[in-house]
Design an enzyme around this catalytic site. Structure first.
Site, short mmCIF file in Angstrom:
data_model
loop_
_atom_site.label_atom_id
_atom_site.label_comp_id
_atom_site.label_asym_id
_atom_site.label_seq_id
_atom_site.Cartn_x
_atom_site.Cartn_y
_atom_site.Cartn_z
N LYS A 32 0.83 -1.20 0.00
CA LYS A 32 0.00 0.00 0.00
C LYS A 32 0.87 1.26 0.00
O LYS A 32 2.04 1.21 0.40
CB LYS A 32 -0.88 0.04 1.26
CG LYS A 32 -1.90 -1.06 1.38
CD LYS A 32 -2.65 -0.93 2.70
CE LYS A 32 -3.70 -2.03 2.85
NZ LYS A 32 -4.83 -1.81 1.93
N ARG B 234 -10.48 -11.29 1.77
CA ARG B 234 -11.40 -12.27 1.17
C ARG B 234 -10.79 -13.67 1.20
O ARG B 234 -11.51 -14.66 1.25
CB ARG B 234 -11.75 -11.85 -0.25
CG ARG B 234 -10.59 -11.79 -1.20
CD ARG B 234 -10.86 -10.95 -2.44
NE ARG B 234 -11.00 -9.54 -2.10
CZ ARG B 234 -11.28 -8.60 -3.00
NH1 ARG B 234 -11.46 -8.92 -4.27
NH2 ARG B 234 -11.41 -7.35 -2.62
#
Length: 523
Positions: free
Chosen positions: A302, A376
């Site tokens: 990130k 996920r």
């Protein structure tokens, strides 16, 4: 990377012993901290209250209610009535009017609820009072036209509103208010019983979630998360706890959750807390939370700006544990299993890479498009495990999953995705009742096409498009179509930049109140 190679690489991970919950860094080492969060005001109930300190009056309109049990003279009532008229205070929900210099009370605070206040409106009035009085040390009396046990609702809101996380402050630390809070009403025993049996456990659950999410990642990581949740459930009846370490998850072929954590020396964990109350159904409601204790994005790293907020990427896991704590402490007649899928997503020579192929415990294969789409992945293994081991009647996932949901709903709603209309309706109703509101988002079949892989059963991301929906589709791929299932994307609501009546600035504990309400609704 094939499944056998992935599991061999996972074996290289090191495991650290869990630290004390409150820790801080000094120099190059980690040492226990002596400080804890500042003490909160004690909350009690009485038929009569002293004439001094701060007085909070809960108002439904512009008419000052009778204040039985409160020393409030006729001249004082006249002075307050005149102030109400002068300020055009109308008692609407969220309105306040602060008065000083009237009688022996150091401050009189009027807080509005609206004409026909709900339990939530009363709680928000209590939270508003806590925020307004957070820097004043004197005792507080709260009075109003409390019917039945509505004083308990106000007390609950005060408990949520006075939360603070300041355990690491050592310089210029503001002294917390120490004066007790007394709610005055016609039946204090009934109000206290309602607060103790229903609302205090819920406030405790929210506090657990906030504390876990506010902690820095050098304090809360998978193993220490487990230790702290165990501590919170000590002595709570009807609870059983199961924890899978990396060795157990490798034996079960949980390549997703092991893969996400293999770049960190702190091993992944899966924690399951089961509570079954008296008379509850045989099949539990499964509440499955994303527990990424810190998310750098892994190899798909990130940007550095605001990355520190990723200490809260385990908010979903924290909130399912908070909801289970509330239900168990209140001895609710429900059956739930709360699942925390815990991993730390770090870049490392051993970290999972884009284009790797990994396998879930059911044998389904996943092509990794981005290692920053890790939440996920851990939920996929958690869903498959809880479905097989606990045979739930429904599964609800909760996760800080996507930035896309923030772009769609900002900080006003969490996104709701579901294939089951009845479950979706119950979740929407629970959100409205609890004040943690949801907005239904689409699960269009065409969105799933973006997740097709040329080399595996599915890939964990797609091209630009409906990112929140494709994330939900991915998770749903690992839940049997016959299973009632819903996914809550809370990326926009797990943290607040401003103080609200029930959610002080910082990690909000979003989902505890909602899931508690859902479980009690009979889902």
């Amino acid at each position: 990377m094939n499944h056998k190679s992935l599991l061999l690489a996972a074996c290289l991970s090191l495991t650290f012993a869990p630290p004390a919950f409150a820790q801080t860094v000094t120099g190059s080492g980690v040492v226990p901290a002596t400080a804890a969060n500042s003490a909160e005001r004690a909350i009690g109930f009485a038929a009569n209250a002293p004439a001094s300190g701060a007085l909070v009056i809960v108002m439904t309109d512009a008419t000052l209610p009778l204040l039985d049990g409160v020393a409030f003279s006729a001249p004082e009532r006249q002075a307050v009535a005149a102030a109400i008229a002068a300020a055009t205070f109308d008692g609407k929900a969220g309105s306040t009017l602060s008065l000083r210099g009237i009688g022996a009370h150091s401050r009189i605070l009027l807080v509005g609820t609206g004409a026909t206040p709900t339990s939530l409106a009363l709680a928000e009035a209590g939270g508003k009072a806590a925020q307004e009085l957070k820097s004043e040390a004197q005792p507080v009396v709260i009075a109003g036209a409390f019917g039945d046990t509505s004083a308990a609702d106000v007390a609950y809101g005060f408990a949520l509103g006075q939360y603070r996380f300041d355990r690491y402050k050592t310089v210029d630390k503001k002294a917390p208010p120490t004066g007790a809070v007394t709610l005055v009403g016609a039946d204090p025993a009934a109000a206290e019983a309602a607060f103790t049996s229903r609302w205090k456990p819920l406030a405790d659950g929210v506090r657990l979630s906030r504390d876990l999410a506010n902690e820095p990642a050098n304090v809360i990581y998978p193993e220490s998360f487990v230790a702290e949740v165990r501590k919170a459930f000590t002595g709570v009846a009807g609870v059983s706890i199961e924890v899978l370490d990396e060795a157990a998850m490798r034996r079960l072929n949980m390549g997703n959750i092991v893969g996400v954590g293999q770049g960190s020396p702190r091993g992944s964990r899966m924690m399951l807390v089961r509570y079954r109350g008296s008379g509850a159904p045989a099949a539990p409601l499964a509440l499955v939370g994303k527990g990424i204790t810190f998310d750098t994005g892994g190899i798909s790293i990130k940007p550095s700006a605001n990355m520190g907020n990723m200490k809260g990427d385990m908010s979903g896991a924290a909130s399912v544990m908070g909801a289970a704590l509330s239900l168990a402490k209140s001895r609710a007649p429900v059956h739930v299993v709360a699942v925390a899928a815990l991993a730390e997503n770090m870049p490392d020579g051993n970290a999972m890479r884009p284009a790797d192929v990994i396998r879930t415990m059911s044998g389904k294969t996943v092509e990794i498009v981005s290692t920053d789409a890790e939440g996920r992945l851990v939920l996929a293994d958690a869903n498959e495990y809880v479905a097989q081991a606990y045979k739930p009647r429904a599964i609800v996932n909760i996760a800080t999953l996507t930035g896309a949901i923030v772009g769609a709903l900002s900080d006003q709603y969490a996104g709701l995705f579901s294939r089951d209309e009845a479950l979706a309706a119950k979740l929407l109703a629970a959100g409205t009742a609890s004040g943690e509101e949801l907005w239904r988002m689409p699960l269009h079949k065409n969105f799933f096409d973006r997740l097709k892989s040329d080399v595996a059963d599915i890939r964990n991301g797609g091209s630009d498009g409906p990112g929140a929906s494709t994330g939900a589709h991915f998770i749903g791929f690992f839940v049997d179509d016959a299973m009632p299932w819903a996914h809550l994307d809370i990326a926009g609501v797990n943290r607040s930049e401003k103080t609200n009546p029930l959610t002080p600035k910082g990690m909000t504990g979003f989902g505890v109140r909602l899931l508690d309400q859902l479980a009690r609704s009979g889902e």
